[in-house]
Design a protein around this motif. Structure first.
Motif, PDB file in Angstrom:
ATOM      1  N   PRO A  14      18.343  12.589   1.907  1.00  0.00           N
ATOM      2  CA  PRO A  14      18.643  11.207   1.510  1.00  0.00           C
ATOM      3  C   PRO A  14      18.974  10.361   2.740  1.00  0.00           C
ATOM      4  N   GLY A  15      18.428   9.152   2.759  1.00  0.00           N
ATOM      5  CA  GLY A  15      18.607   8.267   3.898  1.00  0.00           C
ATOM      6  C   GLY A  15      17.529   8.403   4.954  1.00  0.00           C
ATOM      7  N   GLY A  16      16.711   9.422   4.826  1.00  0.00           N
ATOM      8  CA  GLY A  16      15.658   9.666   5.805  1.00  0.00           C
ATOM      9  C   GLY A  16      14.420   8.823   5.578  1.00  0.00           C
ATOM     10  N   SER A  17      13.403   9.099   6.394  1.00  0.00           N
ATOM     11  CA  SER A  17      12.160   8.324   6.344  1.00  0.00           C
ATOM     12  C   SER A  17      10.953   9.249   6.324  1.00  0.00           C
ATOM     13  N   LEU A  18       9.892   8.747   5.730  1.00  0.00           N
ATOM     14  CA  LEU A  18       8.594   9.410   5.752  1.00  0.00           C
ATOM     15  C   LEU A  18       7.525   8.323   5.830  1.00  0.00           C
ATOM     16  N   ARG A  19       6.380   8.704   6.380  1.00  0.00           N
ATOM     17  CA  ARG A  19       5.238   7.794   6.409  1.00  0.00           C
ATOM     18  C   ARG A  19       4.044   8.495   5.791  1.00  0.00           C
ATOM     19  N   LEU A  20       3.528   7.892   4.735  1.00  0.00           N
ATOM     20  CA  LEU A  20       2.331   8.418   4.072  1.00  0.00           C
ATOM     21  C   LEU A  20       1.100   7.688   4.593  1.00  0.00           C
ATOM     22  N   SER A  21       0.008   8.435   4.668  1.00  0.00           N
ATOM     23  CA  SER A  21      -1.273   7.855   5.059  1.00  0.00           C
ATOM     24  C   SER A  21      -2.325   8.225   4.026  1.00  0.00           C
ATOM     25  N   CYS A  22      -3.286   7.341   3.856  1.00  0.00           N
ATOM     26  CA  CYS A  22      -4.404   7.619   2.946  1.00  0.00           C
ATOM     27  C   CYS A  22      -5.662   7.032   3.556  1.00  0.00           C
ATOM     28  N   ALA A  23      -6.638   7.889   3.785  1.00  0.00           N
ATOM     29  CA  ALA A  23      -7.903   7.454   4.368  1.00  0.00           C
ATOM     30  C   ALA A  23      -9.016   7.595   3.335  1.00  0.00           C
ATOM     31  N   ALA A  24      -9.762   6.534   3.164  1.00  0.00           N
ATOM     32  CA  ALA A  24     -10.919   6.547   2.268  1.00  0.00           C
ATOM     33  C   ALA A  24     -12.167   6.829   3.088  1.00  0.00           C
ATOM     34  N   SER A  25     -13.003   7.730   2.589  1.00  0.00           N
ATOM     35  CA  SER A  25     -14.219   8.084   3.317  1.00  0.00           C
ATOM     36  C   SER A  25     -15.368   8.289   2.345  1.00  0.00           C
ATOM     37  N   GLY A  26     -16.572   8.311   2.894  1.00  0.00           N
ATOM     38  CA  GLY A  26     -17.751   8.515   2.068  1.00  0.00           C
ATOM     39  C   GLY A  26     -18.627   7.286   2.065  1.00  0.00           C
ATOM     40  N   SER A  27     -19.470   7.215   1.055  1.00  0.00           N
ATOM     41  CA  SER A  27     -20.419   6.120   0.942  1.00  0.00           C
ATOM     42  C   SER A  27     -19.734   4.904   0.306  1.00  0.00           C
ATOM     43  N   ASN A  76     -10.324   1.988   6.990  1.00  0.00           N
ATOM     44  CA  ASN A  76     -10.251   2.246   5.542  1.00  0.00           C
ATOM     45  C   ASN A  76      -9.019   3.067   5.197  1.00  0.00           C
ATOM     46  N   THR A  77      -7.911   2.716   5.806  1.00  0.00           N
ATOM     47  CA  THR A  77      -6.685   3.506   5.670  1.00  0.00           C
ATOM     48  C   THR A  77      -5.530   2.621   5.230  1.00  0.00           C
ATOM     49  N   VAL A  78      -4.708   3.168   4.369  1.00  0.00           N
ATOM     50  CA  VAL A  78      -3.498   2.485   3.932  1.00  0.00           C
ATOM     51  C   VAL A  78      -2.309   3.397   4.221  1.00  0.00           C
ATOM     52  N   TYR A  79      -1.199   2.783   4.597  1.00  0.00           N
ATOM     53  CA  TYR A  79       0.006   3.513   4.960  1.00  0.00           C
ATOM     54  C   TYR A  79       1.162   3.072   4.064  1.00  0.00           C
ATOM     55  N   LEU A  80       2.129   3.962   3.906  1.00  0.00           N
ATOM     56  CA  LEU A  80       3.360   3.607   3.213  1.00  0.00           C
ATOM     57  C   LEU A  80       4.520   4.138   4.044  1.00  0.00           C
ATOM     58  N   GLN A  81       5.241   3.226   4.681  1.00  0.00           N
ATOM     59  CA  GLN A  81       6.439   3.598   5.429  1.00  0.00           C
ATOM     60  C   GLN A  81       7.608   3.553   4.466  1.00  0.00           C
ATOM     61  N   MET A  82       8.274   4.689   4.319  1.00  0.00           N
ATOM     62  CA  MET A  82       9.374   4.806   3.365  1.00  0.00           C
ATOM     63  C   MET A  82      10.663   5.087   4.137  1.00  0.00           C
ATOM     64  N   ASN A  83      11.591   4.156   4.060  1.00  0.00           N
ATOM     65  CA  ASN A  83      12.886   4.288   4.732  1.00  0.00           C
ATOM     66  C   ASN A  83      14.002   4.349   3.697  1.00  0.00           C
ATOM     67  N   SER A  84      15.171   4.792   4.141  1.00  0.00           N
ATOM     68  CA  SER A  84      16.345   4.870   3.259  1.00  0.00           C
ATOM     69  C   SER A  84      16.007   5.560   1.949  1.00  0.00           C
ATOM     70  N   LEU A  85      15.354   6.694   2.056  1.00  0.00           N
ATOM     71  CA  LEU A  85      14.894   7.400   0.863  1.00  0.00           C
ATOM     72  C   LEU A  85      16.056   7.894   0.027  1.00  0.00           C
ATOM     73  N   LYS A  86      15.843   7.862  -1.283  1.00  0.00           N
ATOM     74  CA  LYS A  86      16.850   8.281  -2.256  1.00  0.00           C
ATOM     75  C   LYS A  86      16.297   9.446  -3.087  1.00  0.00           C
ATOM     76  N   PRO A  87      17.153  10.243  -3.675  1.00  0.00           N
ATOM     77  CA  PRO A  87      16.664  11.335  -4.524  1.00  0.00           C
ATOM     78  C   PRO A  87      15.735  10.848  -5.637  1.00  0.00           C
ATOM     79  N   GLU A  88      15.976   9.647  -6.136  1.00  0.00           N
ATOM     80  CA  GLU A  88      15.121   9.117  -7.205  1.00  0.00           C
ATOM     81  C   GLU A  88      13.732   8.719  -6.727  1.00  0.00           C
ATOM     82  N   ASP A  89      13.492   8.776  -5.428  1.00  0.00           N
ATOM     83  CA  ASP A  89      12.143   8.547  -4.902  1.00  0.00           C
ATOM     84  C   ASP A  89      11.297   9.823  -4.960  1.00  0.00           C
TER      85      ASP A  89
END
Length: 119
Positions: A14-27, A76-89
């Protein structure tokens, strides 16, 4: 074949951070919006944040001020920076994109990445 591949999930205190990435590929001919949803055990999938074709962003009230969505259109990439994470996340986070592959347009989903917030 279009694929959305997520990365960056894991276990964080709790209180930490994570960064998610998502890359779209293909036709892919056109990508409209990209965003993130999450689904906790026993709950419905819900929108976390999205980035529209016009560049505007939307956030769930529960993550405003803590999460930031960004997008690299060239990659073709989207990111989600998540800070101050809580257990309910804690949830499986899914990448979503409305895009066109040739003449076929629709919603595409990633396989999901687990985020666990626990001490």
């Amino acid at each position: 074949q279009v694929q959305l591949v997520e990365s960056g999930g894991g276990l964080v205190q709790p209180g930490g951070s994570l960064r998610l990435s998502c890359a779209a590929s293909g036709s892919i001919s056109v990508i409209s919006g990209m965003g993130w949803y999450r689904q906790a055990p026993g709950k419905q999938r819900e929108l976390v944040a999205d980035n529209t074709s016009g560049g505007s962003t939307n956030y769930a009230d529960s993550v405003k001020g803590r999460f930031t969505i960004s997008r690299d259109r060239a990659k073709n990439t989207v990111y989600l920076q998540m800070n101050s994470l809580k257990p309910e996340d804690t949830a499986v986070y899914y990448c979503n994109s409305y895009l066109c592959s040739g003449v076929r347009c629709g919603d595409y989903w990633g396989q999901g990445t687990q985020v666990t917030v626990s001490s």
